[in-house]
Structure formats: structure tokens, C-alpha cells
Design an enzyme around this catalytic site. Sequence first.
Site, PDB file in Angstrom:
ATOM      1  N   ASP A 123       0.828  -1.203   0.000  1.00 49.28           N
ATOM      2  CA  ASP A 123       0.000   0.000   0.000  1.00 49.28           C
ATOM      3  C   ASP A 123       0.867   1.261   0.000  1.00 49.28           C
ATOM      4  O   ASP A 123       1.960   1.272   0.575  1.00 49.28           O
ATOM      5  CB  ASP A 123      -0.907  -0.005   1.242  1.00 49.28           C
ATOM      6  CG  ASP A 123      -2.039   0.988   1.127  1.00 49.28           C
ATOM      7  OD1 ASP A 123      -2.346   1.435   0.001  1.00 49.28           O
ATOM      8  OD2 ASP A 123      -2.628   1.334   2.168  1.00 49.28           O
ATOM      9  N   ASN A 160     -10.508  -2.740  -6.898  1.00 44.74           N
ATOM     10  CA  ASN A 160      -9.694  -1.846  -7.722  1.00 44.74           C
ATOM     11  C   ASN A 160     -10.236  -1.668  -9.134  1.00 44.74           C
ATOM     12  O   ASN A 160      -9.842  -0.728  -9.839  1.00 44.74           O
ATOM     13  CB  ASN A 160      -8.248  -2.348  -7.804  1.00 44.74           C
ATOM     14  CG  ASN A 160      -7.476  -2.189  -6.507  1.00 44.74           C
ATOM     15  OD1 ASN A 160      -6.523  -2.920  -6.259  1.00 44.74           O
ATOM     16  ND2 ASN A 160      -7.892  -1.246  -5.670  1.00 44.74           N
TER      17      ASN A 160
END
Length: 234
Positions: A12, A60
Site C-alpha cells: 500500500d 480496484n
Amino acid sequence: MKIPEHIAIIMDGNGRWAKEKGLPRNAGHQAGVETVRRITAECVRMGVKYLTLYTFSTENWNRPADEVSALMGLVLSSLEDEIFMKHNVRFRVIGDMKRLPDDVQQKLQETMDHTAQNTTMTMVVALSYSSRWEIAEAVRQIVAEAPQEITEETVAQHLQTYFMPDPDLLIRTGGELRISNYLLWQIAYSELYFCDTYWPDFNEADLHRAIESFESRQRRFGKTGEQVEEGVKK
């Protein structure tokens, strides 16, 4: 140092890394690929047997189309890297591959076939993956087979990760303190490690710190500390 057999990582911070540097988000993803190469090489050197990387979640797909397209392009280009053969790494994928572009699916399969006989470490990439999707898929398969008994082993054998042990250590970079629908079944007894470092800046020293934290913990698996110590003595 006690090395985890299986490390899973939520990579991340690519977008925030790029934003802070005044760069487009795609530059952060590209920098993140370089980190994957470094960390893969270091995991091989240290003796890690499985490295699972959360690369692209089913959520996503809701990102802007240009970013999704760029990410798919990065997947293709990174698979050209000879790191797999150089370090004797087997490549595997978990996730809903049917949603991926045809050229990406083809390249993924070619890389899996090409590295199938490699034995030093297995790198597993989670693409178009979510844990809830995975568990739902496993349930559908089990129902279709109609077994007489459903056990924890039955479920585990129908998960995408059936071919490897559960993670010993889960690392999340970027400062967030959540799991984000990643390997929810598999991390029931994993040690969790969170750090503020953005993934593009995550380096070998950061990996060592995560493993040192893992090493310092006593993994009880529901037992008392005395029971664990007694088992070690035996």
C-alpha cells in the site's frame, strides 16, 4: 533469525508516494514494481518459501479506467523480468483471472508454465482478488460436489491458496491498519505487522524489521504460553 515460511504483503502507498512527489499515480505503481523485485530477491536470499503479494483487488476495478489500464500494462511488463529464472522462483496467481484482459491472462499462464519447475521460492500474486469472492467461490464448488461432510479442511482445499501453507506473517505498508479483504480465512493465526512506510520506499531493512518483530512473538495457536514452551522442549 527465525524466518517465516510464508510472508504475505499488502503493498500500500504507491499513489500517496507519487502524490507527495508531484508525480502521476502511475509513477508510484512503477516504483512499486521495483520494490517487488528487491523484496523478492531478499526473501529468496533469506530462505522464505512463499511470498504472496496483494497486487490488484476486485474493488480496484472501480478505479479510473486509465489507471486500471496502466496497472495491467505494468503486470505485463513486470512478467518479462528474469527474476523468476535468476532466483529459481515459481510464479502463481490467485484471483478471478477471467476478469483480466486476454493478453494479461495469456502472459500470466505462460509465466506460470515457464516457472513451474522452479523450487527455491513461490511468488504468488493476488490479481483481481478478494477474500470474500474466494470464499464464495469455494462454497459454490463444495455445494456442487455435495460432500457428505464439510470440514475446515474441505473449505481450505477449495480455496485458491490450496497449494501452500497459510501465511506466518502479514505485512501492510502505507500506514493503514486494516486487512482490506485479503486472505481472511488464511490469516486466522498469522502475525500482523503494520508500518507507515509507503511501498515504493519499503526496502530490505524494513523487511528485516518486520521479520525481527515476528521473531520476538510467541505463536500460541490457542494454547497457553506454558503449553507452547513445553511443546518446544519436547
